[in-house]
Structures are given as C-alpha cells and as structure tokens.
Design an enzyme around this catalytic site. Structure first.
Site, PDB file in Angstrom:
ATOM      1  N   ARG A 163      72.344 -83.345   2.454  1.00 14.30           N
ATOM      2  CA  ARG A 163      71.983 -82.888   3.806  1.00 14.30           C
ATOM      3  C   ARG A 163      70.563 -83.310   4.175  1.00 14.30           C
ATOM      4  NH1 ARG A 163      76.690 -82.417   3.432  1.00 14.30           N
ATOM      5  NH2 ARG A 163      77.995 -80.705   4.101  1.00 14.30           N
ATOM      6  N   SER A 233      79.140 -75.287   8.533  1.00 17.12           N
ATOM      7  CA  SER A 233      78.336 -74.448   7.617  1.00 17.12           C
ATOM      8  C   SER A 233      77.008 -74.119   8.303  1.00 17.12           C
ATOM      9  CB  SER A 233      78.027 -75.203   6.325  1.00 17.12           C
ATOM     10  OG  SER A 233      79.205 -75.590   5.681  1.00 17.12           O
ATOM     11  N   GLU A 329      71.362 -75.000   7.791  1.00 20.94           N
ATOM     12  CA  GLU A 329      71.659 -76.431   7.912  1.00 20.94           C
ATOM     13  C   GLU A 329      71.555 -76.846   9.385  1.00 20.94           C
ATOM     14  OE1 GLU A 329      75.456 -78.182   6.200  1.00 20.94           O
ATOM     15  OE2 GLU A 329      75.710 -78.704   8.300  1.00 20.94           O
TER      16      GLU A 329
HETATM   17  P1  FAD Z   1      74.210 -83.081  17.383  1.00 18.88           P
HETATM   18  O1  FAD Z   1      74.529 -81.685  16.987  1.00 18.88           O
HETATM   19  O2  FAD Z   1      74.427 -83.473  18.784  1.00 18.88           O
HETATM   20  O3  FAD Z   1      72.699 -83.404  16.970  1.00 18.88           O
HETATM   21  C1  FAD Z   1      72.185 -82.978  15.721  1.00 18.88           C
HETATM   22  C2  FAD Z   1      70.713 -83.390  15.636  1.00 18.88           C
HETATM   23  O4  FAD Z   1      70.597 -84.814  15.620  1.00 18.88           O
HETATM   24  C3  FAD Z   1      69.877 -82.951  16.853  1.00 18.88           C
HETATM   25  O5  FAD Z   1      68.580 -82.664  16.377  1.00 18.88           O
HETATM   26  C4  FAD Z   1      69.866 -84.184  17.740  1.00 18.88           C
HETATM   27  O6  FAD Z   1      68.745 -84.240  18.599  1.00 18.88           O
HETATM   28  C5  FAD Z   1      69.823 -85.299  16.718  1.00 18.88           C
HETATM   29  N1  FAD Z   1      70.505 -86.518  17.183  1.00 18.88           N
HETATM   30  C6  FAD Z   1      71.787 -86.627  17.616  1.00 18.88           C
HETATM   31  N2  FAD Z   1      72.078 -87.893  17.888  1.00 18.88           N
HETATM   32  C7  FAD Z   1      70.968 -88.620  17.638  1.00 18.88           C
HETATM   33  C8  FAD Z   1      70.634 -90.014  17.710  1.00 18.88           C
HETATM   34  N3  FAD Z   1      71.517 -90.930  18.112  1.00 18.88           N
HETATM   35  N4  FAD Z   1      69.370 -90.398  17.373  1.00 18.88           N
HETATM   36  C9  FAD Z   1      68.460 -89.489  16.957  1.00 18.88           C
HETATM   37  N5  FAD Z   1      68.706 -88.174  16.863  1.00 18.88           N
HETATM   38  C10 FAD Z   1      69.945 -87.742  17.198  1.00 18.88           C
HETATM   39  N6  FAD Z   1      78.671 -81.654   8.548  1.00 18.88           N
HETATM   40  C11 FAD Z   1      78.874 -82.190   7.328  1.00 18.88           C
HETATM   41  O7  FAD Z   1      77.988 -82.847   6.786  1.00 18.88           O
HETATM   42  N7  FAD Z   1      80.045 -82.006   6.657  1.00 18.88           N
HETATM   43  C12 FAD Z   1      81.066 -81.300   7.169  1.00 18.88           C
HETATM   44  O8  FAD Z   1      82.116 -81.154   6.530  1.00 18.88           O
HETATM   45  C13 FAD Z   1      80.892 -80.723   8.468  1.00 18.88           C
HETATM   46  N8  FAD Z   1      81.872 -79.990   9.033  1.00 18.88           N
HETATM   47  C14 FAD Z   1      81.678 -79.452  10.266  1.00 18.88           C
HETATM   48  C15 FAD Z   1      82.738 -78.698  10.840  1.00 18.88           C
HETATM   49  C16 FAD Z   1      82.585 -78.149  12.098  1.00 18.88           C
HETATM   50  C17 FAD Z   1      83.726 -77.374  12.718  1.00 18.88           C
HETATM   51  C18 FAD Z   1      81.369 -78.332  12.814  1.00 18.88           C
HETATM   52  C19 FAD Z   1      81.227 -77.752  14.198  1.00 18.88           C
HETATM   53  C20 FAD Z   1      80.323 -79.050  12.254  1.00 18.88           C
HETATM   54  C21 FAD Z   1      80.477 -79.611  10.969  1.00 18.88           C
HETATM   55  N9  FAD Z   1      79.449 -80.355  10.364  1.00 18.88           N
HETATM   56  C22 FAD Z   1      79.653 -80.928   9.133  1.00 18.88           C
HETATM   57  C23 FAD Z   1      78.161 -80.540  11.050  1.00 18.88           C
HETATM   58  C24 FAD Z   1      78.173 -81.679  12.111  1.00 18.88           C
HETATM   59  O9  FAD Z   1      79.485 -82.078  12.390  1.00 18.88           O
HETATM   60  C25 FAD Z   1      77.382 -82.897  11.648  1.00 18.88           C
HETATM   61  O10 FAD Z   1      76.054 -82.555  11.360  1.00 18.88           O
HETATM   62  C26 FAD Z   1      77.400 -84.018  12.693  1.00 18.88           C
HETATM   63  O11 FAD Z   1      76.910 -85.216  12.151  1.00 18.88           O
HETATM   64  C27 FAD Z   1      76.598 -83.653  13.949  1.00 18.88           C
HETATM   65  O12 FAD Z   1      76.874 -84.634  14.927  1.00 18.88           O
HETATM   66  P2  FAD Z   1      76.547 -84.413  16.473  1.00 18.88           P
HETATM   67  O13 FAD Z   1      76.752 -85.735  17.126  1.00 18.88           O
HETATM   68  O14 FAD Z   1      77.313 -83.283  17.013  1.00 18.88           O
HETATM   69  O15 FAD Z   1      74.999 -84.058  16.412  1.00 18.88           O
HETATM   70  N1  EPU Z   2      83.767 -69.783  -1.223  1.00 20.88           N
HETATM   71  C1  EPU Z   2      83.975 -68.452  -1.353  1.00 20.88           C
HETATM   72  N2  EPU Z   2      83.983 -67.690  -0.220  1.00 20.88           N
HETATM   73  C2  EPU Z   2      83.781 -68.223   1.009  1.00 20.88           C
HETATM   74  C3  EPU Z   2      83.536 -69.608   1.143  1.00 20.88           C
HETATM   75  C4  EPU Z   2      83.536 -70.383  -0.016  1.00 20.88           C
HETATM   76  O1  EPU Z   2      84.139 -67.933  -2.450  1.00 20.88           O
HETATM   77  O2  EPU Z   2      83.819 -67.467   1.980  1.00 20.88           O
HETATM   78  C5  EPU Z   2      83.820 -70.623  -2.424  1.00 20.88           C
HETATM   79  C6  EPU Z   2      85.093 -71.480  -2.431  1.00 20.88           C
HETATM   80  O3  EPU Z   2      86.184 -70.775  -2.949  1.00 20.88           O
HETATM   81  C7  EPU Z   2      84.707 -72.660  -3.279  1.00 20.88           C
HETATM   82  C8  EPU Z   2      83.210 -72.794  -3.010  1.00 20.88           C
HETATM   83  O4  EPU Z   2      82.772 -71.572  -2.452  1.00 20.88           O
HETATM   84  O5  EPU Z   2      84.883 -72.382  -4.647  1.00 20.88           O
HETATM   85  C9  EPU Z   2      82.875 -73.954  -2.070  1.00 20.88           C
HETATM   86  O6  EPU Z   2      83.554 -73.761  -0.835  1.00 20.88           O
HETATM   87  P1  EPU Z   2      84.045 -75.005   0.053  1.00 20.88           P
HETATM   88  O7  EPU Z   2      84.718 -75.987  -0.840  1.00 20.88           O
HETATM   89  O8  EPU Z   2      84.767 -74.485   1.223  1.00 20.88           O
HETATM   90  O9  EPU Z   2      82.735 -75.741   0.482  1.00 20.88           O
HETATM   91  P2  EPU Z   2      81.290 -75.232   0.932  1.00 20.88           P
HETATM   92  O10 EPU Z   2      80.344 -75.460  -0.205  1.00 20.88           O
HETATM   93  O11 EPU Z   2      81.363 -73.870   1.499  1.00 20.88           O
HETATM   94  C10 EPU Z   2      80.575 -77.599   1.725  1.00 20.88           C
HETATM   95  C11 EPU Z   2      79.914 -78.195   2.930  1.00 20.88           C
HETATM   96  C12 EPU Z   2      80.941 -78.411   4.032  1.00 20.88           C
HETATM   97  C13 EPU Z   2      82.016 -79.358   3.525  1.00 20.88           C
HETATM   98  C14 EPU Z   2      82.679 -78.721   2.301  1.00 20.88           C
HETATM   99  C15 EPU Z   2      83.704 -79.618   1.651  1.00 20.88           C
HETATM  100  C16 EPU Z   2      77.630 -77.452   2.871  1.00 20.88           C
HETATM  101  C17 EPU Z   2      76.592 -76.576   3.459  1.00 20.88           C
HETATM  102  N3  EPU Z   2      78.857 -77.328   3.383  1.00 20.88           N
HETATM  103  O12 EPU Z   2      81.003 -76.298   2.087  1.00 20.88           O
HETATM  104  O13 EPU Z   2      80.276 -79.034   5.133  1.00 20.88           O
HETATM  105  O14 EPU Z   2      82.987 -79.600   4.516  1.00 20.88           O
HETATM  106  O15 EPU Z   2      81.662 -78.435   1.299  1.00 20.88           O
HETATM  107  O16 EPU Z   2      83.079 -80.589   0.884  1.00 20.88           O
HETATM  108  O17 EPU Z   2      77.338 -78.236   1.982  1.00 20.88           O
HETATM  109  C18 EPU Z   2      79.000 -78.530   7.071  1.00 20.88           C
HETATM  110  O18 EPU Z   2      78.067 -79.095   6.500  1.00 20.88           O
HETATM  111  O19 EPU Z   2      78.919 -78.077   8.236  1.00 20.88           O
HETATM  112  C19 EPU Z   2      80.278 -78.387   6.356  1.00 20.88           C
HETATM  113  C20 EPU Z   2      81.334 -77.756   6.856  1.00 20.88           C
END
Ligand code: FAD
Ligand code: EPU
Length: 346
Positions: A163, A233, A329
């Site tokens: 991250r 997250s 995050e």
């Molecule tokens: P924004 O939210 O629009 O912007 C984020 C930041 O970046 C802001 O500070 C913005 O000013 C800056 N920014 C945006 N675009 C640019 C650019 N072109 N140049 C410079 N700065 C810029 N993240 C994960 O890593 N793993 C996951 O599994 C994951 N799952 C998600 C699930 C859900 C349901 C949601 C809602 C979010 C999840 N995220 C996850 C977080 C998110 O999807 C990522 O961080 C994604 O890359 C954000 O993209 P965005 O275009 O929406 O950025």
């Molecule tokens: N867990 C619990 N209770 C909960 C949630 C999770 O016990 O309420 C346990 C799960 O059972 C599992 C462990 O925690 O053993 C990890 O959970 P999970 O695999 O769902 O992943 P996470 O660590 O909670 C991270 C990322 C996610 C990404 C997933 C899959 C971060 C902060 N989040 O979540 O990214 O999709 O792994 O790789 O690293 C995001 O960044 O927005 C995001 C969704």
C-alpha cells in the site's frame, strides 16, 4: 462562486454528499491543462484530481476545483515473451482486467473487481489475492504541474511496497499520473497462494477460472459501492516485529496473520476489529460492515464526520484490546485538499 454548487456524491464510492466549487471531467491531458486548471492555480484555489473516488473520504465540502480523470486509450505491443500495454490513466481498472482476459492476455485476473481508474493503481500499489500492481508494472508516466513537463518512471524507481509507492511521498503533490505501462508475460503462471484459491489445480486452472473465483470471493464479502457506500478496507493491515508477534500470537492465537518477505509479521486488521465484536457497530449513518470488519460503510446519509467518528472509535477499541494502532488506508480530503488521516482520527 458558492462552494455548495456541485455535489461530489456520485464521484466518491462512500457516497458522501460533500460539495466542490467546480467539477471538470478531463478526457485528455489538454483538458486538465485547460485554462480551468491554470486559472485555479493562478487564483490559489485548491485542485483535486480523482479517478473513481474509491479510496477517498470527504471530511467537508472541498473549497476548490475537482478534475475527474478520464484520459482514455489502450495500446498493445507484442514482444517475444510478453504483451506490453500502454494505458491512459482514466481507463477503468476492472474493465482493463476484463478486456485483457477476453483477448487472451493473462496476469491481471487476481486483481479483478478492484474499483478505480488505472492511473490510481500505482499510488497505493493496489493488491489483492497474492498479486499487486508492482508485479505487472513496467512504468508510470507523470506530468509535473509546475512546468507541465512529463517524465517516465520505470518500475524500479516507483518504490512499490505494501500500500505504498513513490506517488505517496516524493511525487504526491504537484504531479498527475497520465498513463501506465504493463508487462503481461506470455508464460503465464497462476498465483494461487491466497487460502481460498489453493483448491484450484495449478496444472489445469485457466486465467478465466481464477478471475471467476476471485470475483465470486469478492462479491461474497466486499460490498458493492453501487448499493452500499464504502471505500474497501478502511485501515491497512499493521506490520509488527517478529518479537512483538511472538508474544502477541501466544496471547491471541486466533488472530489471523501473514508472514512478510522482510521477516516482519502482518496482523489482520479485520481480524482485530472482528475480535472486538464490532461487526455491525454503528455511529450515526456509518457502520462496520457485518461480513468484513475492515470495511466501514455508509448505511445511508452518513457524513464524512460520521465515518471519522466510527473510525476513531474502532481504532481506540483495537488499541485498548491489543496495543496496536491501526492506520487508515483511505485518503482524507479536507476543504483545502488531502490531509494526514492519522492526525484526524487520534
Ligand atoms: P481515487 O479514490 O479517485 O483517488 C485516490 C487518490 O489518488 C486521491 O488522493 C487522488 O487525488 C489521487 N489520484 C487519483 N488519480 C490520480 C492521478 N491520475 N494522478 C495523481 N493522483 C491521482 N484497493 C486495493 O489495493 N485492493 C483491493 O482489493 C481493493 N478493493 C476495494 C474494494 C472496494 C469496494 C473499494 C470501494 C475500494 C477498494 N480498494 C482496493 C481501494 C481502491 O479501489 C484503490 O485504491 C483504487 O486504486 C483507487 O482508485 P480511484 O481511481 O478510485 O482513486
Ligand atoms: N478476517 C476476520 N474477520 C473479518 C475480516 C477478516 O477474521 O471481519 C480474517 C479473514 O478470515 C482472513 C484474514 O482476516 O483470515 C484476512 O482477510 P481477507 O482475506 O478478507 O483480507 P484483508 O486482509 O481483510 C486485504 C486487503 C484487501 C484485499 C484482500 C484480498 C488490506 C488493507 N486489504 O484485506 O484490499 O482485497 O486482502 O487480498 O490490505 C483494499 O485495500 O481496499 C482491499 C479491499
């Protein structure tokens, strides 16, 4: 101009109804650089570039001009061992994953269904299910907003980590990501290290099967922002030293953890919050999601302040219980721009 003029509700996945002075949808670098951006800079008005707003929390109305990045374009070049993709920063990340698979290019399937635009992916080095952006990145193109010059940063210059990247510090302010370059290897190997992917047979599994399994897993535990406002997250998983972890895991053997390459241990923040029995806990219109405790949701009509109050409560409860302080995050956006989230929720 009134700063309550343009609602940001549809431009952030939390669905927070904050307002901006102005919103411009930019489908090219030229639009970003149009007189509007330059006028804002000249007036000393704050500017904010957004992709899909899926990793931001608006704390207040934004007293400036928001630019929505929709710079498009995908080009593909074939070399001996890989496909090289050059992608405009405003392309949808998930649609890119889908399109590459449809055209037989594998490598992005573990990163399916992550909301957001391609240009945001390098910023926090998006990651899921054993793969992160760094794994497939070749380069990131940026533009300097001082003199509008451009620069290409190759993957080894991006300092990617969990991250984090150079775009969260050195190239955080005054830069725009305009495009990214990816390298998808022809010699595809499935990444099945995540516990719920291990049942797949590495010898026979296809990229499409990995994609479908990832999509099904995500849909079962992460809320769709179209129906429930959230930013994925809310906190990062905290890293602790091996010696802290030894004592900690003796006292709390049921908390999930992961081993990092650098010898540190990463605790599951969701597991810590869950252990405090906070699933479903509400503050105003904000709540801890009942299927994944690491996700904070807008139950309808939540303000940025509701989410902050909930986040603060969760963070303190986890610290009281475990002596571990979680770090957000999500990026916090105040009236003048991005601010340090830890300072807000202390
Ligand atoms: P924004 O939210 O629009 O912007 C984020 C930041 O970046 C802001 O500070 C913005 O000013 C800056 N920014 C945006 N675009 C640019 C650019 N072109 N140049 C410079 N700065 C810029 N993240 C994960 O890593 N793993 C996951 O599994 C994951 N799952 C998600 C699930 C859900 C349901 C949601 C809602 C979010 C999840 N995220 C996850 C977080 C998110 O999807 C990522 O961080 C994604 O890359 C954000 O993209 P965005 O275009 O929406 O950025
Ligand atoms: N867990 C619990 N209770 C909960 C949630 C999770 O016990 O309420 C346990 C799960 O059972 C599992 C462990 O925690 O053993 C990890 O959970 P999970 O695999 O769902 O992943 P996470 O660590 O909670 C991270 C990322 C996610 C990404 C997933 C899959 C971060 C902060 N989040 O979540 O990214 O999709 O792994 O790789 O690293 C995001 O960044 O927005 C995001 C969704």
């Amino acid at each position: 101009m009134s700063c309550r003029q343009y609602s940001l509700k549809i431009w952030n996945t939390f669905g927070i109804n904050a307002y901006a002075n102005n919103i411009t949808i930019a489908d090219s670098i030229d639009t970003i650089l149009s007189c509007r951006w330059k006028q804002s800079v000249k007036k000393n008005e704050p500017t904010l570039l957004l992709g899909e707003g899926s990793n931001v929390l608006f704390l207040h109305d934004f007293h400036g001009h928001v630019f929505i990045n929709r710079i498009k374009g995908i080009s593909v070049t074939e070399v001996a061992d890989a496909w090289l993709l050059h992608i405009g920063a405003g392309e949808s990340w998930h649609q890119l994953v889908r399109k590459t698979l449809i055209h037989g290019l594998a490598g992005l399937e573990n990163l399916a269904l992550i909301p957001g635009r391609v240009g945001s992916a390098p910023i926090q080095n998006i990651g899921a299910y054993g793969v992160d952006f760094a794994t497939v990145c070749e380069y990131v193109d940026i533009m300097f907003l001082t003199d509008y010059s451009q620069k290409r940063l190759y993957v080894h210059e991006c300092c990617f980590g969990y991250r984090k990247s150079v775009f969260k510090n050195t190239y955080k302010n005054g830069y725009v990501i305009t495009a990214v370059g990816l390298r998808l290897k022809k010699n595809w190997q499935p990444v099945l290290s995540y516990s719920q992917l291990r049942h797949l047979d590495p010898k026979t599994v296809t990229p499409r099967e990995v994609y479908q399994t990832v999509c099904a897993m995500r849909r079962s535990k992460i809320p769709d922002p179209k129906h429930i406002g959230n930013a994925g997250s809310f906190f990062k998983n905290p890293s602790v030293t091996m010696s802290f972890a030894n004592d900690f895991l003796t006292q709390h053997p049921t908390i999930p953890y992961f081993l990092k390459n650098n010898g540190e241990i990463m605790l599951s923040a969701g597991g810590l919050i869950d252990h405090c029995a906070l699933k479903g806990y509400r503050v105003g219109g904000a709540a801890v999601y009942d299927k994944q405790a690491l996700v904070l949701i807008n139950t309808g009509g939540a303000s940025g302040q509701d989410i902050i109050n909930l986040a603060r409560f969760v963070r303190r409860r986890v610290a009281e219980e475990f002596n571990v302080w979680l770090e957000p995050e999500v990026c916090f956006i105040s009236s003048q721009g991005e601010i340090d989230p830890v300072e807000v929720i202390v």
